[in-house]
Design an enzyme around this catalytic site. Structure first.
Site, PDB file in Angstrom:
ATOM      1  CB  SER A   1      15.251 -18.366  22.515  1.00 49.29           C
ATOM      2  OG  SER A   1      14.139 -17.514  22.694  1.00 49.29           O
TER       3      SER A   1
ATOM      4  CG  HIS B   1      15.259 -12.875  23.099  1.00 46.98           C
ATOM      5  ND1 HIS B   1      16.376 -13.257  22.385  1.00 46.98           N
ATOM      6  CD2 HIS B   1      14.440 -13.952  23.110  1.00 46.98           C
ATOM      7  CE1 HIS B   1      16.224 -14.509  21.980  1.00 46.98           C
ATOM      8  NE2 HIS B   1      15.066 -14.950  22.413  1.00 46.98           N
TER       9      HIS B   1
END
Length: 179
Positions: free
Chosen positions: A123, A164
């Site tokens: 991430s 994402h």
């Protein structure tokens, strides 16, 4: 410059064993990995941050915890000299980049990866590898207390990384990071 070995993940650590040469569980304890947790600090009470660390610990490697905000350039250099890889956990990309810049450890981290130290970024840890974190800030909003003037990433990858982008994660960062 050595061959860079990098793994960029959105979440979960299932690809890590194969990335680290597919070693068997018994050999994993002999592999030491610096675990950088700065990106998760603004979200430390969130279950995903605890779950990510637990998943990584369950792989069986020897973790060397590193909070870059608490170390000097020399400290980080010493840690990186003694590990086989570096894992940069998820969280808030702008907070992570801000810490790297304020401690002036961004260059040493990038130099070590360019020299061949395997890098695993999840991430936020993946986002900072690219050329800019701006799209992540546009999605998540800025982290309270962070005032970056330059959203340039480490440039380890000649692309913008937005792990994402599929929109499958809840908008947790937006809710928690608004000023």
């Amino acid at each position: 410059m050595g061959d860079m070995k990098m793994l960029r993940l959105s979440r979960f650590v299932g690809a890590v064993p194969k990335f680290l040469d597919g070693m068997e569980a018994a050999a994993r304890a002999a592999t030491s990995i610096a675990y950088v947790d700065d990106a998760a600090q603004p979200l430390e009470d969130e279950p995903f941050a605890k779950r990510e660390r637990a998943q990584f610990q369950d792989l069986g490697h020897t973790l060397v915890p590193v909070t870059i905000g608490d170390v000097t350039v020399d400290d980080l250099s010493t840690v990186l000299d003694g590990v086989d890889a570096i894992y940069v956990a998820g969280g808030m990309a702008d907070h992570l980049l801000d810490v790297l810049r304020h401690t002036e450890t961004d260059a040493i981290l990038a130099d070590r990866v360019r020299a061949g130290l395997p890098y695993i970024g999840v991430s936020a840890g993946a986002i900072i590898m690219g050329t800019s974190i701006d799209p992540a800030i546009a999605l998540d909003g800025p982290t309270k207390g962070v005032s970056l003037e330059d959203y340039s990433g480490l440039g380890l990858v000649d692309a913008v990384i937005l792990p994402h982008a599929d929109g499958l994660l809840p908008p947790i960062h937006r809710r928690l990071s608004l000023r």
